[in-house]
Design a protein around this motif. Structure first.
Motif, mmCIF file in Angstrom:
data_model
loop_
_atom_site.group_PDB
_atom_site.id
_atom_site.type_symbol
_atom_site.label_atom_id
_atom_site.label_comp_id
_atom_site.label_asym_id
_atom_site.label_seq_id
_atom_site.Cartn_x
_atom_site.Cartn_y
_atom_site.Cartn_z
ATOM 1 N N THR A 63 33.298 64.290 50.314
ATOM 2 C CA THR A 63 32.845 65.246 51.317
ATOM 3 C C THR A 63 33.254 66.653 50.906
ATOM 4 O O THR A 63 34.214 66.830 50.142
ATOM 5 C CB THR A 63 33.450 64.924 52.694
ATOM 6 O OG1 THR A 63 34.871 65.020 52.604
ATOM 7 C CG2 THR A 63 33.043 63.532 53.161
ATOM 8 N N PRO A 64 32.554 67.672 51.396
ATOM 9 C CA PRO A 64 32.907 69.054 51.038
ATOM 10 C C PRO A 64 34.344 69.418 51.392
ATOM 11 O O PRO A 64 34.981 70.201 50.694
ATOM 12 C CB PRO A 64 31.914 69.900 51.848
ATOM 13 C CG PRO A 64 30.767 69.005 52.128
ATOM 14 C CD PRO A 64 31.340 67.618 52.236
ATOM 15 N N GLU A 65 34.875 68.836 52.470
ATOM 16 C CA GLU A 65 36.249 69.137 52.878
ATOM 17 C C GLU A 65 37.277 68.638 51.868
ATOM 18 O O GLU A 65 38.410 69.119 51.841
ATOM 19 C CB GLU A 65 36.563 68.498 54.246
ATOM 20 C CG GLU A 65 35.658 68.924 55.373
ATOM 21 C CD GLU A 65 34.336 68.169 55.398
ATOM 22 O OE1 GLU A 65 34.289 66.972 55.059
ATOM 23 O OE2 GLU A 65 33.326 68.804 55.753
ATOM 24 N N ARG A 66 36.908 67.655 51.055
ATOM 25 C CA ARG A 66 37.836 67.057 50.081
ATOM 26 C C ARG A 66 37.577 67.551 48.666
ATOM 27 O O ARG A 66 37.938 66.906 47.700
ATOM 28 C CB ARG A 66 37.709 65.530 50.117
ATOM 29 C CG ARG A 66 37.832 64.911 51.493
ATOM 30 C CD ARG A 66 39.184 65.072 52.079
ATOM 31 N NE ARG A 66 40.062 64.120 51.457
ATOM 32 C CZ ARG A 66 41.363 64.090 51.673
ATOM 33 N NH1 ARG A 66 41.914 64.941 52.474
ATOM 34 N NH2 ARG A 66 42.118 63.213 51.068
ATOM 35 N N ASP A 68 37.480 70.935 45.822
ATOM 36 C CA ASP A 68 37.959 72.267 45.463
ATOM 37 C C ASP A 68 37.380 72.632 44.095
ATOM 38 O O ASP A 68 37.490 71.856 43.143
ATOM 39 C CB ASP A 68 39.496 72.269 45.394
ATOM 40 C CG ASP A 68 40.057 73.625 45.027
ATOM 41 O OD1 ASP A 68 39.581 74.640 45.566
ATOM 42 O OD2 ASP A 68 40.993 73.667 44.204
#
Length: 134
Positions: A63-66, A68
């Protein structure tokens, strides 16, 4: 050796090789390793010319939250984590081929002056467009 016996022997050998490969994969992609160390590297396709680069990075289930993404001198670094889905964690693992856990991929770049022009995470792949600054 009769033909049937030879086929049975070949099948037994193939199964043994596959089981050995499975053991090696489980040893390499261990769950629960140190949180500081990445455990797998996603595959990357890289296209481009002197003006821009396009990176396509396979990140199924991330997911985008995980995720970098960082530009470093002459490299782009993509890191994050792919978690085991909570509804899957309760059952016994019968086969595990897609890696889980922390990942990191450092991709060397031909020049050191890029900016991220576009970033899209879609269909299990991250597409990065890097434009050269000079």
């Amino acid at each position: 050796m009769r033909r049937v016996e030879r086929h049975a022997w070949l099948l037994a050998e193939a199964i043994e090789w596959l089981q050995g490969a499975g053991r090696l994969q489980r040893q390499f992609f261990q769950l629960g390793r140190s949180a500081d160390l990445p455990v797998w590297e996603p595959p990357v396709d890289l296209f481009g010319d002197e003006q821009a680069l396009c990176l396509l990075i396979a990140l199924p289930g991330v997911t985008p939250e995980r995720l970098d993404v960082r530009l470093e001198p002459q490299a782009v670094v993509v890191r994050g984590e792919r978690s085991l889905a909570s509804h899957l964690a309760s059952g016994a693992i019968l086969q595990l081929e897609i890696p889980y856990g922390r990942f990191e991929r450092r991709v060397p770049l031909p020049y050191d002056d890029y900016r991220v022009a576009d970033m899209l995470l879609q269909h299990g792949c991250l597409r990065l467009i890097l434009e050269r600054m000079s």
